[in-house]
Design a protein around this motif. Structure first.
Motif, PDB file in Angstrom:
ATOM      1  N   THR A 159      15.385  -8.123   3.657  1.00 45.62           N
ATOM      2  CA  THR A 159      16.189  -9.301   3.970  1.00 45.62           C
ATOM      3  C   THR A 159      15.436 -10.588   3.655  1.00 45.62           C
ATOM      4  O   THR A 159      16.006 -11.678   3.772  1.00 45.62           O
ATOM      5  N   SER A 160      14.166 -10.468   3.281  1.00 46.41           N
ATOM      6  CA  SER A 160      13.298 -11.639   3.179  1.00 46.41           C
ATOM      7  C   SER A 160      12.754 -11.831   1.769  1.00 46.41           C
ATOM      8  O   SER A 160      11.970 -11.016   1.276  1.00 46.41           O
ATOM      9  N   VAL A 161      13.130 -12.943   1.136  1.00 47.20           N
ATOM     10  CA  VAL A 161      12.568 -13.277  -0.166  1.00 47.20           C
ATOM     11  C   VAL A 161      11.073 -13.548  -0.040  1.00 47.20           C
ATOM     12  O   VAL A 161      10.272 -13.186  -0.910  1.00 47.20           O
ATOM     13  N   GLU A 162      10.681 -14.157   1.077  1.00 52.11           N
ATOM     14  CA  GLU A 162       9.267 -14.443   1.306  1.00 52.11           C
ATOM     15  C   GLU A 162       8.456 -13.159   1.373  1.00 52.11           C
ATOM     16  O   GLU A 162       7.347 -13.091   0.814  1.00 52.11           O
ATOM     17  N   LEU A 163       8.990 -12.150   2.030  1.00 49.99           N
ATOM     18  CA  LEU A 163       8.286 -10.873   2.077  1.00 49.99           C
ATOM     19  C   LEU A 163       8.203 -10.267   0.681  1.00 49.99           C
ATOM     20  O   LEU A 163       7.146  -9.762   0.271  1.00 49.99           O
ATOM     21  N   ALA A 164       9.299 -10.305  -0.061  1.00 53.11           N
ATOM     22  CA  ALA A 164       9.303  -9.749  -1.412  1.00 53.11           C
ATOM     23  C   ALA A 164       8.235 -10.411  -2.282  1.00 53.11           C
ATOM     24  O   ALA A 164       7.504  -9.737  -3.028  1.00 53.11           O
ATOM     25  N   ASP A 165       8.126 -11.738  -2.177  1.00 57.82           N
ATOM     26  CA  ASP A 165       7.098 -12.458  -2.939  1.00 57.82           C
ATOM     27  C   ASP A 165       5.699 -12.037  -2.507  1.00 57.82           C
ATOM     28  O   ASP A 165       4.805 -11.821  -3.345  1.00 57.82           O
ATOM     29  N   ALA A 166       5.503 -11.923  -1.202  1.00 52.60           N
ATOM     30  CA  ALA A 166       4.192 -11.551  -0.680  1.00 52.60           C
ATOM     31  C   ALA A 166       3.826 -10.121  -1.071  1.00 52.60           C
ATOM     32  O   ALA A 166       2.654  -9.815  -1.342  1.00 52.60           O
ATOM     33  N   VAL A 167       4.802  -9.238  -1.108  1.00 49.75           N
ATOM     34  CA  VAL A 167       4.547  -7.848  -1.520  1.00 49.75           C
ATOM     35  C   VAL A 167       4.121  -7.808  -2.984  1.00 49.75           C
ATOM     36  O   VAL A 167       3.191  -7.077  -3.362  1.00 49.75           O
ATOM     37  N   ASP A 168       4.786  -8.588  -3.837  1.00 51.20           N
ATOM     38  CA  ASP A 168       4.387  -8.632  -5.246  1.00 51.20           C
ATOM     39  C   ASP A 168       2.933  -9.077  -5.389  1.00 51.20           C
ATOM     40  O   ASP A 168       2.166  -8.520  -6.184  1.00 51.20           O
ATOM     41  N   LYS A 169       2.539 -10.087  -4.608  1.00 51.13           N
ATOM     42  CA  LYS A 169       1.154 -10.557  -4.667  1.00 51.13           C
ATOM     43  C   LYS A 169       0.192  -9.483  -4.166  1.00 51.13           C
ATOM     44  O   LYS A 169      -0.888  -9.259  -4.739  1.00 51.13           O
ATOM     45  N   ALA A 173       0.825  -1.209   0.000  1.00 53.42           N
ATOM     46  CA  ALA A 173       0.000   0.000   0.000  1.00 53.42           C
ATOM     47  C   ALA A 173       0.855   1.251   0.000  1.00 53.42           C
ATOM     48  O   ALA A 173       0.546   2.245  -0.690  1.00 53.42           O
ATOM     49  N   ASP A 174       1.946   1.226   0.754  1.00 51.89           N
ATOM     50  CA  ASP A 174       2.806   2.405   0.829  1.00 51.89           C
ATOM     51  C   ASP A 174       3.583   2.622  -0.466  1.00 51.89           C
ATOM     52  O   ASP A 174       3.793   3.767  -0.894  1.00 51.89           O
ATOM     53  N   LEU A 175       4.011   1.533  -1.110  1.00 51.62           N
ATOM     54  CA  LEU A 175       4.678   1.660  -2.407  1.00 51.62           C
ATOM     55  C   LEU A 175       3.724   2.249  -3.442  1.00 51.62           C
ATOM     56  O   LEU A 175       4.101   3.124  -4.241  1.00 51.62           O
ATOM     57  N   ILE A 176       2.481   1.809  -3.431  1.00 50.42           N
ATOM     58  CA  ILE A 176       1.476   2.330  -4.366  1.00 50.42           C
ATOM     59  C   ILE A 176       1.170   3.789  -4.085  1.00 50.42           C
ATOM     60  O   ILE A 176       0.982   4.598  -5.011  1.00 50.42           O
ATOM     61  N   SER A 177       1.140   4.154  -2.806  1.00 52.94           N
ATOM     62  CA  SER A 177       0.759   5.527  -2.453  1.00 52.94           C
ATOM     63  C   SER A 177       1.708   6.553  -3.061  1.00 52.94           C
ATOM     64  O   SER A 177       1.287   7.654  -3.440  1.00 52.94           O
ATOM     65  N   GLN A 178       2.983   6.207  -3.166  1.00 53.30           N
ATOM     66  CA  GLN A 178       3.914   7.135  -3.805  1.00 53.30           C
ATOM     67  C   GLN A 178       3.856   7.020  -5.317  1.00 53.30           C
ATOM     68  O   GLN A 178       3.993   8.003  -6.040  1.00 53.30           O
ATOM     69  N   ILE A 228      -7.899  -2.448  -7.468  1.00 54.58           N
ATOM     70  CA  ILE A 228      -8.849  -1.461  -6.927  1.00 54.58           C
ATOM     71  C   ILE A 228      -8.248  -0.069  -6.804  1.00 54.58           C
ATOM     72  O   ILE A 228      -8.833   0.814  -6.184  1.00 54.58           O
ATOM     73  N   THR A 229      -7.079   0.125  -7.390  1.00 54.79           N
ATOM     74  CA  THR A 229      -6.422   1.440  -7.322  1.00 54.79           C
ATOM     75  C   THR A 229      -6.986   2.362  -8.396  1.00 54.79           C
ATOM     76  O   THR A 229      -7.053   1.989  -9.573  1.00 54.79           O
ATOM     77  N   LYS A 230      -7.366   3.561  -8.000  1.00 55.77           N
ATOM     78  CA  LYS A 230      -7.989   4.505  -8.939  1.00 55.77           C
ATOM     79  C   LYS A 230      -7.069   4.816 -10.110  1.00 55.77           C
ATOM     80  O   LYS A 230      -7.484   4.791 -11.268  1.00 55.77           O
TER      81      LYS A 230
END
Length: 440
Positions: free
Chosen positions: A280-290, A261-266, A298-300
């Motif tokens: 530091t986390s590949v798992e987080l990176a994957d989850a962020v992409d999803k 959400a924060d990446l999209i906001s900018q 739903i982004t205007k």
């Protein structure tokens, strides 16, 4: 979704880091040849030229440059009560933070009879630029006006592009915000021509003087930035603002929904906006992409955001640990930096280069854009390595006042003469010697 740069197991040099990291930017030099004739035309023909360029680029020609007081009053009167309340909160908090930035004069007694006083004097007149492109920015009125007023600036003018939808006036929310802050001078002029008119001044269509300013602050597009570069020296400027940026340093504890959400906001600011995740986390990176893919549905401003997120200025940087991540974000020197890690407060304390730092899951950049109390006019393009955001200090000048008695000067006269001779500037020494010895 986000391109990846894998730095795990590597210790790149600072130069290598700067080259490897995603970075946006604009080539201001590429448009100088277009902006220079505009600046020169406004220099030579004043408001008439500025209004002509406004008609060409904004599609409307206001009856006058200066917005009538009645229009400011009307805009405030018709402002949505919810927007007014939100602006009141933003103004109150921004004033509270900036009030603590005001410097006090200091007097240093170097020797008995010899003092140096540093006086902090506000700039006499400033021009505050508020853009009007993809969005409406009443918050930028607050962020520019409050520190200028707190510094004690005696005269200020807000300049914002005329809007065809509003009869050649700046957006009414801009006018209302100015009125709320007690600003009674607003110019309906934008772009490079607006910067030039603030610099050179002129005569309005009704014959009243448009007084030039001493300093111009506020962000704008590449043409505004080019005009600021061309006018710098005749006036002061705060910075050459580039596209907005967010970097997020996150580990496995971060919530991918928050990060996305924060990446999209900018990214919704501009197609050239930069959104960078350092993790530091590949798992987080994957989850962020999803999460990005889901939230984009739903982004205007989906098309604009997608272009920004998939551009070369955005991406994910994988690092071995938080210490390596800190090295990356300090080299990147983001305009906005979020820390979403374990011990976020401790990690944030190790940041040395950022326009503003947002600590933990409950301090998103959008809070700083509006109601944190901090200023959102911040250095971009890595300039946070050497520059600060807009503040009360931007509108103050430090003046040294030197007051020495005869005996205090005599005590140091020999050293002054010695150093003057060492620099082969003997007249400097003579200016001291002749105060104590008759000319022979």
């Amino acid at each position: 979704m986000l391109a990846r740069t894998d730095l795990r197991g590597r210790t790149p040099s600072t130069a290598e880091l700067r080259a490897a990291l995603p970075r946006g930017g604009v080539d201001v030099d590429a448009v100088l040849h277009q902006v220079r004739p505009m600046v020169e035309a406004v220099r030579d023909r004043g408001a008439e030229a500025a209004l002509e360029f406004g008609e060409k680029f904004d599609g409307v020609r206001p009856a006058s440059v200066r917005v009538p007081a009645a229009e400011l009053e009307r805009a405030l009167r018709e402002l949505d009560p919810a927007v007014k309340e939100a602006l009141e909160v933003a103004i109150e908090r921004t004033r509270k933070v900036h009030a603590d930035q005001r410097r006090k004069d200091t007097v240093t007694e170097v020797v008995p009879g010899g003092t140096v006083t540093e006086r902090w004097v506000p700039v006499e007149r400033v021009g505050l630029y508020v853009p009007g492109g993809n969005a409406v920015y009443p918050s930028s009125v607050v962020m520019n006006v409050v520190p200028a007023q707190t510094a004690g600036v005696g005269s200020l003018v807000v300049a914002s592009p005329p809007q065809a939808d509003f009869g050649g006036l700046p957006h009414p929310t801009i006018l209302a915000a100015a009125a709320m802050l007690g600003v009674d001078e607003v110019w309906a002029v934008g772009g490079g021509q607006g910067v030039a008119l603030l610099t050179y001044g002129g005569t309005d269509t009704d014959g009243t003087e448009l007084v030039p300013v001493d300093l111009i602050t506020g962000p704008g597009n590449i043409y505004v930035t080019a005009a600021k570069r061309l006018c710098r020296g005749l006036v002061g400027i705060d910075a050459e603002a580039g596209p907005t940026e967010i970097a997020i340093l996150a580990d496995h504890t971060a919530d991918p929904v928050h990060v996305a959400a924060d990446l999209i906001s900018q990214a919704e600011h501009d197609v050239m906006a930069a959104s960078v995740l350092v993790t530091t986390s590949v798992e987080l990176a994957d989850a962020v992409d999803k999460a990005l893919a889901a939230q984009l549905e739903i982004t205007k401003h989906r098309e604009r955001v997608t272009t920004a997120l998939t551009g070369s200025q955005s991406g994910t940087v994988l690092v071995s640990d938080v210490s390596a991540g800190l090295r990356v974000v300090n080299a990147y020197a983001a305009e906005h930096l979020e820390i979403q890690t374990e011990d976020a407060t401790g990690v944030a304390a190790q940041v040395t280069s950022a326009g503003a730092v947002f600590v933990g899951p409950w301090a998103p950049v959008s809070l700083g854009d509006y109601c944190a109390g901090s200023n959102h006019v911040l250095p971009t393009a890595g300039c946070a390595r050497h520059s600060s955001g807009l503040s009360v200090q931007t509108f103050l000048r430090g003046i040294h006042v030197i007051d020495y008695s005869e005996s205090a000067l005599k005590d140091v006269a020999g050293h002054v003469i010695t150093l003057a001779n060492a620099e082969d500037l003997p007249a400097h020494g003579e200016a001291v010697r002749l105060r104590f010895e008759a000319l022979r």
